[in-house]
Design a protein around this motif. Structure first.
Motif, mmCIF file in Angstrom:
data_model
loop_
_atom_site.group_PDB
_atom_site.id
_atom_site.type_symbol
_atom_site.label_atom_id
_atom_site.label_comp_id
_atom_site.label_asym_id
_atom_site.label_seq_id
_atom_site.Cartn_x
_atom_site.Cartn_y
_atom_site.Cartn_z
ATOM 1 N N VAL A 256 15.395 7.408 6.902
ATOM 2 C CA VAL A 256 14.766 7.476 5.584
ATOM 3 C C VAL A 256 14.025 6.175 5.308
ATOM 4 O O VAL A 256 14.358 5.126 5.878
ATOM 5 N N PRO A 257 13.025 6.220 4.424
ATOM 6 C CA PRO A 257 12.313 4.989 4.069
ATOM 7 C C PRO A 257 13.259 3.985 3.409
ATOM 8 O O PRO A 257 14.144 4.355 2.636
ATOM 9 N N LEU A 258 13.067 2.742 3.726
ATOM 10 C CA LEU A 258 13.876 1.687 3.139
ATOM 11 C C LEU A 258 13.460 1.458 1.704
ATOM 12 O O LEU A 258 12.269 1.438 1.382
ATOM 13 N N ASP A 259 14.441 1.317 0.806
ATOM 14 C CA ASP A 259 14.139 1.100 -0.602
ATOM 15 C C ASP A 259 13.237 -0.113 -0.778
ATOM 16 O O ASP A 259 13.556 -1.217 -0.312
ATOM 17 N N GLY A 260 12.114 0.098 -1.453
ATOM 18 C CA GLY A 260 11.212 -1.009 -1.754
ATOM 19 C C GLY A 260 10.265 -1.363 -0.636
ATOM 20 O O GLY A 260 9.440 -2.267 -0.788
ATOM 21 N N ASP A 261 10.348 -0.655 0.509
ATOM 22 C CA ASP A 261 9.467 -0.989 1.628
ATOM 23 C C ASP A 261 9.160 0.303 2.385
ATOM 24 O O ASP A 261 9.917 0.736 3.244
ATOM 25 N N ASP A 262 8.013 0.913 2.065
ATOM 26 C CA ASP A 262 7.654 2.187 2.673
ATOM 27 C C ASP A 262 7.310 2.060 4.149
ATOM 28 O O ASP A 262 7.284 3.052 4.879
ATOM 29 N N SER A 263 7.034 0.866 4.604
ATOM 30 C CA SER A 263 6.654 0.680 6.001
ATOM 31 C C SER A 263 7.865 0.584 6.929
ATOM 32 O O SER A 263 7.718 0.640 8.136
ATOM 33 N N ALA A 264 9.053 0.409 6.365
ATOM 34 C CA ALA A 264 10.271 0.289 7.162
ATOM 35 C C ALA A 264 11.198 1.463 6.883
ATOM 36 O O ALA A 264 11.101 2.124 5.847
ATOM 37 N N THR A 265 12.073 1.738 7.819
ATOM 38 C CA THR A 265 13.030 2.835 7.667
ATOM 39 C C THR A 265 14.437 2.346 7.971
ATOM 40 O O THR A 265 14.627 1.276 8.540
ATOM 41 N N GLU A 266 15.407 3.129 7.561
ATOM 42 C CA GLU A 266 16.803 2.838 7.868
ATOM 43 C C GLU A 266 17.519 4.138 8.182
ATOM 44 O O GLU A 266 17.067 5.216 7.803
ATOM 45 N N GLU A 267 18.642 4.037 8.870
ATOM 46 C CA GLU A 267 19.431 5.202 9.237
ATOM 47 C C GLU A 267 20.612 5.363 8.294
ATOM 48 O O GLU A 267 21.261 4.376 7.929
ATOM 49 N N VAL A 268 20.881 6.606 7.909
ATOM 50 C CA VAL A 268 22.029 6.920 7.059
ATOM 51 C C VAL A 268 22.756 8.116 7.655
ATOM 52 O O VAL A 268 22.165 8.934 8.370
ATOM 53 N N LEU A 269 24.033 8.213 7.387
ATOM 54 C CA LEU A 269 24.822 9.368 7.789
ATOM 55 C C LEU A 269 24.930 10.323 6.612
ATOM 56 O O LEU A 269 25.354 9.931 5.520
ATOM 57 N N ASP A 270 24.545 11.554 6.838
ATOM 58 C CA ASP A 270 24.551 12.563 5.774
ATOM 59 C C ASP A 270 25.553 13.656 6.135
ATOM 60 O O ASP A 270 25.279 14.505 6.988
ATOM 61 N N PRO A 271 26.754 13.654 5.528
ATOM 62 C CA PRO A 271 27.792 14.630 5.907
ATOM 63 C C PRO A 271 27.671 15.948 5.158
ATOM 64 O O PRO A 271 27.082 16.026 4.070
ATOM 65 N N ASP A 272 28.235 16.983 5.739
ATOM 66 C CA ASP A 272 28.335 18.295 5.101
ATOM 67 C C ASP A 272 29.806 18.707 5.103
ATOM 68 O O ASP A 272 30.406 18.896 6.159
ATOM 69 N N PHE A 273 30.386 18.819 3.921
ATOM 70 C CA PHE A 273 31.795 19.217 3.779
ATOM 71 C C PHE A 273 31.936 20.708 3.524
ATOM 72 O O PHE A 273 33.006 21.185 3.172
ATOM 73 N N GLY A 274 30.840 21.432 3.698
ATOM 74 C CA GLY A 274 30.827 22.860 3.412
ATOM 75 C C GLY A 274 29.924 23.201 2.254
ATOM 76 O O GLY A 274 29.677 24.375 1.981
ATOM 77 N N GLU A 275 29.377 22.172 1.572
ATOM 78 C CA GLU A 275 28.509 22.443 0.416
ATOM 79 C C GLU A 275 27.217 23.136 0.827
ATOM 80 O O GLU A 275 26.647 23.906 0.062
ATOM 81 N N ALA A 276 26.757 22.851 2.053
ATOM 82 C CA ALA A 276 25.511 23.444 2.529
ATOM 83 C C ALA A 276 25.752 24.519 3.585
ATOM 84 O O ALA A 276 24.811 25.176 4.016
ATOM 85 N N ALA A 277 26.994 24.684 4.006
ATOM 86 C CA ALA A 277 27.302 25.638 5.074
ATOM 87 C C ALA A 277 27.096 27.074 4.602
ATOM 88 O O ALA A 277 27.177 27.374 3.409
ATOM 89 N N ILE A 278 26.814 27.958 5.566
ATOM 90 C CA ILE A 278 26.673 29.376 5.251
ATOM 91 C C ILE A 278 28.013 29.895 4.742
ATOM 92 O O ILE A 278 29.021 29.833 5.439
ATOM 93 N N GLY A 279 28.036 30.392 3.523
ATOM 94 C CA GLY A 279 29.275 30.866 2.924
ATOM 95 C C GLY A 279 30.036 29.797 2.164
ATOM 96 O O GLY A 279 31.016 30.083 1.483
ATOM 97 N N ARG A 280 29.592 28.523 2.300
ATOM 98 C CA ARG A 280 30.214 27.404 1.557
ATOM 99 C C ARG A 280 31.717 27.302 1.833
ATOM 100 O O ARG A 280 32.530 27.176 0.924
ATOM 101 N N VAL A 281 32.083 27.355 3.111
ATOM 102 C CA VAL A 281 33.491 27.310 3.497
ATOM 103 C C VAL A 281 33.858 25.896 3.923
ATOM 104 O O VAL A 281 33.162 25.273 4.722
#
Length: 646
Positions: A256-281
């Protein structure tokens, strides 16, 4: 140099093999790894919405050439300072084509500083390997020399393993320059990625075991610690939050773009606990698999410092408290909704499915082995021991079925109101399905799929039965009987590709009612009695534990006839697994890893000890006391002096 000659040199180690570079290897700020937990806990909703915009699959680099593996590679931190990076659109003028193209790298050292030995000018493509295999087939079909035929057969098997390792490494995901897991699938033929570019907890288990058996420990250590950090992430769906100990079903490394600097990026971990899963299980099995992998890491690497860490000990306790929490249920088995495990769609397994109970029992034994003895853990250990005894008794006594037990159920009396009732769950004999009467062999038996009041699910669920053998929730006699049944029903459970996820399939009106007419779970497909190659590794561990590895070896030999040619599918369809699944992803990572783990364990069966749990004498004695005391008649106040309270 011809294609065949070139590939033969690669297989023999004469030519260095080159893999694509990691687009995340840029100079960066070393604070990133330490910022992660704070960053995760403070991530705003607006930032989260930004993550959803990133739907394209990332191209992850493969680390490790020949005998040099990522787990043993030392990172030069002088060039790795942070996770801020720019995504490489192309290398030497060759575009990745949305992450699915072949990479041709002219300056590999610049792209991948860790693998300094990489210096080949180009990449040998997967098609070259396929061409070699076809040439070898033509040669062997026309040759009259048996020795040559055997030699090329050996080369073919070796090439399948080499191919599997290369594909497994290509599936590796990096976070802040370090390997953190493997994506679920890297199918170049599929335009709809869905969440197959995520790192799934359950899917990574065979990958992690494969890396451990190869001596590559770093990726497993990183996976364990980073998923532990995700455990404390705030998880909410429609203003409701589940228990704190819940582990995510999957996560994705997003740039994702780094806050305050559109020319730089950073890596983040985006977890899914079932909120986006098919059936929300919610994934009940994730935390259980995490504990099992943690123990395997310690046993294989002999590095106990990870499980002794305060944050890891806390994570184990959070999972245990979530699983051991008091509820309304009268049974020691875990009560779950439909789709909480490998079968993550509606398949009528809600209640007390065997797979969850086998993993639960295994995780309890592993956790008891790893928990540090301290005053704060005394109550938890006491509850854990109590549950182990009650759970083993319940599964062995009420889930087991063989021809004798089937006949006993056939003669059950119903509507018994008594503490001495034989038919404790009021099972009606008419529930016995006609297929089972003919299918049950004279020698052998299995643990049924589910047990609830007035309901027994008589389907054979493979993972639950195999892991019951591995975890010792099944007795020695029951474990041998399960393997006897597999041998007796080989044509149904293995056929042209191992291994049926369950048997038989739901069909007709039963399929319509139980699955809701699920178009993906049609009869003999996907979770509805499809065949899953990844189950090879659980079968292998179970067979090795019972000193019957020839069963697993036979299944592996069947898989080797076509799994590589079919491009490592996720699952197979039809009764005999003759078709690649209609919606099956190709190059499915846990199909690849499951095969590799099976091969590694068959080559050195002693390594299976990192996964096997043996029943200790204390549990056996407590179990014997329960039977002799007749728990049906036990009433009144609990005795505070007894070791186990049931």
């Amino acid at each position: 140099m011809g294609t065949s000659e070139a590939v033969l040199q690669v297989l023999s180690g004469a030519v260095p093999r080159l893999f694509c570079g990691d687009p995340y290897f840029s100079a960066s700020d070393s604070r990133c790894a330490f910022k992660f937990p704070l960053k995760c806990s403070r991530r705003r909703a607006s930032s989260y919405l930004q993550f959803l915009k990133y739907s394209s699959m990332q191209q992850y680099g493969v680390r490790g050439i020949g005998s040099s593996f990522p787990g043993s590679t030392k990172v030069d931190h002088s060039w790795l300072h942070s996770c801020k990076c720019q995504k490489a659109e192309s290398v030497s003028g060759v575009t990745t084509e949305d992450g699915n193209g072949a990479w041709f790298v002219d300056n590999a050292k610049k792209l991948n500083p860790i693998d300094s030995m990489v210096n080949a000018p180009n990449v040998l493509e997967f098609q070259d390997l396929q061409q070699l295999k076809e040439e070898k087939e033509v040669f062997t079909s026309s040759g009259a020399n048996g020795a040559l035929r055997d030699t090329f057969h050996g080369l073919n098997i070796d090439s399948i393993e080499d191919e599997a390792w290369e594909l497994l490494r290509e599936s590796m995901v990096y976070y802040c320059g370090s390997p953190i897991g493997t994506i679920a699938a890297k199918d170049p033929t599929s335009s709809n990625v869905l969440n197959y570019d995520h790192v799934f907890i359950r899917d990574f288990i065979p990958s992690g075991i494969a890396f451990l058996l190869k001596g590559e420990y770093d990726i497993v250590r990183n996976f364990i610690l980073h998923t532990l950090q995700l455990q404390s992430w705030e998880k909410t769906m429609d203003c409701h939050s589940p228990g704190q100990g819940l582990m995510p079903a999957s996560f994705k490394v997003r740039t994702v773009p780094l806050d305050g600097d559109d020319s730089a990026t950073e890596e983040v971990l985006d977890p899914d606990f079932g909120e986006a899963a098919i059936g929300r299980v919610a994934p009940v099995d994730s935390g259980l698999w995490w504990i099992i992998l943690l123990r395997a890491y310690g046993k294989c690497s002999e590095d106990l410092s990870v499980q002794e860490r305060v944050d890891v000990q806390t994570g184990i306790k959070m999972i245990l408290r979530l699983c051991l929490a008091d509820g309304f249920d009268m049974f020691p088995t875990l009560l779950v909704t439909d789709g909480p495990c490998m079968i993550d769609r509606r398949m009528g397994i809600h209640g007390h499915p065997l797979e969850i109970q086998a993993l639960f029992y295994s995780a309890l034994l592993c956790a008891r082995e790893m928990l540090a003895p301290e005053d704060g853990s005394a109550d938890l250990l006491r509850a854990l021991n109590n549950r182990l005894v009650a759970l083993s008794f319940h599964i062995r006594e009420y889930y087991w079925i063989d021809l004798r037990k089937l006949n006993e159920i056939y003669r059950y009396k119903t509507e018994e109101y008594s503490y001495d009732a034989v038919n404790k769950f009021n099972i009606y004999p008419d529930q016995i399905p006609p297929w089972l009467v003919e299918w049950m062999p004279n020698k052998g038996g299995y643990l049924i799929g589910n047990l609830q009041p007035a309901h027994m699910d008589f389907r054979f669920f493979s993972l639950g039965n195999l892991w019951s053998v591995v975890s010792s929730v099944a007795t020695v006699d029951q474990s041998h009987a399960i393997l006897d049944l597999i041998e007796a029903k080989w044509a149904d459970l293995v056929a042209d590709m191992p291994f049926k996820i369950c048997y038989p399939a739901l069909e007709g009106q039963e399929w319509q009612i139980i699955t809701g007419s699920d178009p993906k779970n049609t009869p003999w497909s996907y979770h509805n009695a499809g065949s899953w190659p990844t189950l090879l590794w659980q079968l292998t561990v179970a067979c090795i534990k019972m000193n019957r590895p020839e069963i697993a070896a036979r299944a592996v030999e069947i898989a080797e006839k076509r799994i590589s040619r079919d491009k490592w599918p996720e699952y197979y369809d039809t009764k005999r697994a003759r078709f690649i699944g209609k919606q099956s992803r190709l190059f499915q990572t846990w199909s690849i890893a499951g095969y590799l783990v099976a091969k590694l364990l068959l080559a050195d069966p002693s390594k299976a000890k990192i996964l096997v749990t043996e029943e200790d004498s204390e549990l056996v004695n407590a179990f014997s006391c329960m039977i002799s005391a007749n728990p049906r008649r036990k009433r009144g106040l609990k005795n505070s002096k007894q070791t186990y309270i049931v």
